[in-house]
Design a protein around this motif. Structure first.
Motif, short mmCIF file in Angstrom:
data_model
loop_
_atom_site.label_atom_id
_atom_site.label_comp_id
_atom_site.label_asym_id
_atom_site.label_seq_id
_atom_site.Cartn_x
_atom_site.Cartn_y
_atom_site.Cartn_z
N SER A 105 66.60 71.13 -53.42
CA SER A 105 65.67 69.55 -53.32
C SER A 105 66.30 70.18 -51.59
O SER A 105 66.99 70.29 -51.22
N TRP A 106 64.75 69.70 -51.23
CA TRP A 106 64.92 68.97 -49.56
C TRP A 106 66.17 67.81 -49.53
O TRP A 106 66.56 68.28 -48.57
N SER A 107 66.62 67.35 -50.17
CA SER A 107 67.79 66.18 -50.13
C SER A 107 68.95 67.10 -50.71
O SER A 107 69.51 66.70 -49.49
N SER A 108 68.96 67.30 -50.78
CA SER A 108 70.15 68.63 -51.06
C SER A 108 70.64 69.47 -49.46
O SER A 108 71.61 69.26 -48.54
N VAL A 109 69.07 69.75 -48.92
CA VAL A 109 69.37 70.50 -47.74
C VAL A 109 70.32 69.42 -46.76
O VAL A 109 71.53 69.53 -45.83
N PHE A 110 69.94 68.00 -46.53
CA PHE A 110 70.38 66.89 -45.60
C PHE A 110 71.58 66.55 -46.38
O PHE A 110 72.92 66.36 -45.67
N VAL A 111 71.63 66.64 -47.69
CA VAL A 111 73.30 66.04 -48.12
C VAL A 111 74.70 67.19 -47.50
O VAL A 111 76.22 66.82 -46.90
N ASN A 112 73.79 68.60 -47.32
CA ASN A 112 74.69 69.29 -47.23
C ASN A 112 75.42 70.01 -45.73
O ASN A 112 76.26 70.42 -44.97
N LEU A 113 74.16 69.27 -45.15
CA LEU A 113 75.01 69.49 -43.90
C LEU A 113 75.70 68.18 -43.46
O LEU A 113 76.41 68.51 -41.82
N PHE A 114 76.00 66.82 -44.44
CA PHE A 114 77.03 66.15 -44.01
C PHE A 114 78.41 67.00 -44.82
O PHE A 114 79.31 66.15 -44.81
N SER A 115 78.42 67.80 -45.04
CA SER A 115 79.37 68.44 -45.76
C SER A 115 80.42 69.11 -45.13
O SER A 115 80.13 70.01 -44.66
N VAL A 116 81.78 69.06 -45.42
CA VAL A 116 82.76 69.61 -44.75
C VAL A 116 82.52 71.78 -45.17
O VAL A 116 82.40 72.53 -44.22
#
Length: 825
Positions: free
Chosen positions: A380-391
């Protein structure tokens, strides 16, 4: 190489390659890059006294209707700040002063010499033709036919009873912005004004020959009185009206007259001047030496060098170097006024940003599968933004170069190699794009946002930013993570925005240039892009296929026209081979093989023969649609001159490559039918060459450069230099009946027609000789026809093909009919 040279010379047979003189960059109102400084008169590129006077009236009328100027005027309580400061007291400046006086503006005219100085410096008895003859002047300063002396008397008589404050002998050195007004610095003090009008003409320094002896007292750069040449051996250097008029004027009293010009023929002179010169040459009054250059000026002779590099020494006692004047570029630079084609540091950075964006777009597109596998499935698109803030994501991201390089060195398959190579370029392009984009965004908010006006320019740039941001999200989400917005693919959104951009900028083009021709052409481009190139392949066909309206999966339509549901084949109905390669390269079907061959080698040649290459490039093609709408404002940035003409031949090599790649692919298809003489290596070779062609032509040239240079070298770079379909039409266009005709008696050699041609055609060189324009590059945009100040040009057709372009000498063509929309006006 000899055959190649002959072929390229045939393709561009007798095509002139004149360049365009650069003037200060102005908008449709005459405003320069420095807001509040305007240019009128000769400095706009139109060398007509009558139109110069008209421009003076029009600029004051514009100020009267400009709400921003009126607000500044009302708020100004400082009597030392003029409403308007006019620099230059020629016809344009004086006409502006007359109108400013009528409207009760506080104004002052600054003149470096004296009123009407340009006319004063005309040769004694010079004939004045008030062109265009049928133009009805609105300005109170009337320009009439006559001679130098009678015109000066009339002009001075017209302003005798009008209070026009003129300060003579004041050379303006610099103009600076000072809060809401300007400070104009002269050699004798400073002046202040809310608006500044530059009516200085092309009053720069005379161009130099840069040869020994040029500083001798017998060398002059202007003619005052022809009788000064009595009994002299005169050499006149140059090929424009000034040079020819000088040679003609002194021929009645000089001992001998020689006219030297560096080119094989004249490009700019008026017809009557060239005719008179030829008469005097035939009578022996003037010796004409074409293709010669001055090598040295001596006390009693002058040395010329001809095209064979041989010296010609002639007796000489007087030299006139009538080779034009150089614009006061140092003054413009000191005043921060941008010249045409000049790129500031910020513009160069924007150029680099566009190239990087295009690089990410096209190289990323061809390596999307690699990124999809590398980052894994994201739901999902939300997963994209979550990944952007993951190490973990950023650890993966920064390890990418090493992984890509490892795949490049150890992967054996050619297509995989190119995919990894593209991925590496896309990676570093993305990093550079983000860093440079962040810097420019910071500059934008700090320096430009506070002074933004809500006008077309503001809308345009916010549109670019908005579409760029939206498409970046769609692109990265779709290509690298497999996500789709509203269940639509990335290609759907790309085509949608492409079509919408053509619509928006097409409407603006029609508003700015509302001729019937432009309206019909632009609406045709908009509708072709909207329906067969967007709605049909992206919406209608998928829907019809879904409901079974296109027949069964083993029927003709689904096996031959859209095999396996590949509705993108529909683009081939409009975009012919080799502009659109997939229909003759992928899984080739009999339908597309036959259709493409007929389309490219029968239909298009007939269209080009009847109506010229522009009937496709300017009325049908999607590349042309974007160039004529979005690119319309940038057409004057096109490259001109002999070097650019040679670069146009690159398209012929692209066409040859397309023939080779497609031919090999067709052979590989024959191999599938077990023809013994074709071995399996052909298919492999075809794939290798197609990948090279795809990267070099489709990705780098059509994609990265085609998009990246749009706002810096005009929108027709791809069409002109790289498109293989255009290259094919160039060959066919040599046999076309289509031409642009001219009424040479009206041509004033202003070069505007050449300047606005985004295909780099030297239209003026055809127009002022009355030769039908036969440059194969023409796309029928009508810019030269519309922008001609004296309505010299018109579209038309010859009775038959004319490869040598000399049919016009034997056939009397009708007077140009500019009331017919098909003529361009």
């Amino acid at each position: 190489m000899n055959y190649l040279s002959k072929y390229f010379n045939w393709l561009q047979k007798d095509v002139p390659t004149g360049e365009v003189e650069k003037y200060p960059e102005i908008n449709e109102n005459g405003e320069t890059s420095v807001k509040g400084i305007f240019i009128i008169g000769d400095l706009t590129g139109i060398p007509l006294l009558k139109l110069a006077a008209e421009s003076g009236k029009k600029i004051i009328d514009y100020f009267s209707n400009d709400s921003e100027f009126q607000k500044l005027k009302q708020a100004n309580t400082d009597k030392n700040i003029y409403d308007v400061l006019i620099v230059g007291a020629g016809p344009a400046g004086i006409a502006a002063g007359i109108e400013a006086s009528k409207k009760n503006f506080s104004f002052l005219i600054l003149e470096s010499s004296k009123k009407f100085n340009t006319i004063v410096n005309f040769p004694k008895g010079k004939l004045i033709i008030a062109a265009p003859g049928e133009y009805q002047q609105q300005s109170d300063l009337k320009i009439n036919d006559g001679v130098k002396e009678s015109l000066l008397d009339e002009l001075n008589q017209q302003i005798k009873n009008i209070d026009i404050p003129v300060k003579e002998g004041l050379m303006v050195q610099k103009i600076e912005k000072d809060n809401n007004h300007f400070k104009v610095s002269t050699i004798k003090g400073d002046y202040k004004a809310l608006r500044v009008i530059l009516a200085i003409g092309k009053s720069g320094n005379a161009r130099m020959l840069n040869v020994p002896g040029e500083d001798l007292p017998k060398v002059y750069n202007r003619l005052i009185d022809p009788n000064d040449a009595k009994g002299e051996d005169v050499l006149v250097v140059g090929g424009g009206d000034s040079a020819l008029e000088t040679a003609i004027a002194v021929s009645h009293c000089a001992k001998s007259v020689t006219l030297s010009y560096r080119k094989p023929s004249f490009a700019r002179p008026k017809e009557q001047n060239e005719k008179k010169l030829n008469e005097l040459v035939e009578k022996g009054k003037i010796k004409l030496l074409l293709e010669t250059n001055v090598k040295e000026v001596k006390d009693n002779s002058a040395v010329l060098i001809n095209k064979d590099k041989k010296d010609i020494e002639i007796p000489n006692s007087m030299v006139f170097t009538m080779i034009g004047k150089e614009l006061p570029t140092d003054f413009f630079k000191r005043s921060n006024i941008k010249m045409e084609g000049e790129l500031s540091v910020t513009s160069k950075l924007q150029f680099a940003l566009l190239l990087l964006f295009a690089s990410v777009l096209y190289f990323g597109k061809s390596s999307a599968d690699f990124y999809d596998k590398f980052f894994g499935k994201i739901d999902s698109w939300s997963s994209v933004f979550v990944n952007l803030f993951s190490v973990e994501f950023w650890n993966k991201f920064f390890s990418l170069p090493a992984i890509i390089l490892n795949n490049i060195f150890y992967e054996s398959k050619v297509w995989s190699f190119t995919k990894y190579f593209n991925a590496l370029i896309a990676y570093f392009s993305l990093i550079a794009f983000v860093l440079l984009g962040g810097y420019l965004l910071y500059r934008f908010f700090k320096e430009y946002l506070p002074q933004i006006k809500f006008n077309w320019q503001t809308f345009k740039y916010f549109y670019f930013i908005s579409v760029g941001a939206f498409f970046a999200v769609i692109f990265f989400g779709g290509r690298y993570f497999g996500l789709e917005l509203l269940d639509k693919s990335q290609s759907f959104w790309y085509t949608a925005f492409y079509s919408f951009t053509i619509l928006i900028f097409g409407l603006h083009r029609m508003k700015m240039k509302p001729t019937r021709y432009i309206k019909f052409q632009t609406w045709t481009l908009i509708l072709i892009q909207a329906f067969p190139l967007f709605i049909l392949p992206e919406i209608l066909l998928p829907y019809l296929g879904k409901i079974g309206a296109l027949g069964s999966n083993d029927g003709f339509i689904m096996t031959q026209v859209f095999p396996n549901g590949s509705y993108w084949h529909a683009y081939g109905f409009i975009l012919a081979w080799p502009l659109f390669m997939p229909n003759l390269y992928g899984n080739i079907t009999t339908f597309w093989l036959v259709f493409s061959l007929i389309q490219t080698f029968v239909v298009i040649p007939y269209i080009v023969y009847r109506w010229g290459k522009g009937a496709y490039c300017g009325w049908i093609c999607s590349c042309g649609a974007l160039a004529e709408t979005l690119g319309d404002e940038y057409r004057t940035l096109a490259l001109h001159g002999p070097k650019a003409k040679k670069w146009e031949n690159f398209g012929q090599w692209a066409l040859l490559a397309a023939f080779v790649v497609t031919g090999l692919k067709l052979f590989s298809v024959l191999y599938d039918f077990n023809i013994p003489i074709i071995n399996e290596k052909i298919s492999y070779t075809a794939d290798v060459l197609h990948n090279i062609y795809y990267i070099g032509i489709d990705v780098i040239f059509a994609g990265v450069l085609g998009v990246g240079v749009y706002f810096f070298l005009s929108g027709r770079v791809w069409c002109r230099f790289g498109c293989p379909l255009a290259a094919w039409m160039h060959i066919v266009n040599r046999f076309s009946r289509y031409r642009i005709f001219s009424d040479k008696k009206k041509c004033i050699s202003c070069n505007i027609c050449t300047k606005v041609c985004h295909m780099g055609i030297d239209v003026m060189n055809f127009a002022n000789k009355g030769i039908p324009m036969n440059d194969v590059e023409c796309v029928r945009c009508s810019a030269c026809v519309v922008n001609c100040p004296t309505q010299v040009l018109s579209f038309g057709s010859l009775p038959k093909a004319d490869l040598d372009n000399d049919l016009y000498k034997n056939i009397k063509f009708p007077v140009l009919n500019n009331t017919d929309w098909r003529s361009g006006l």
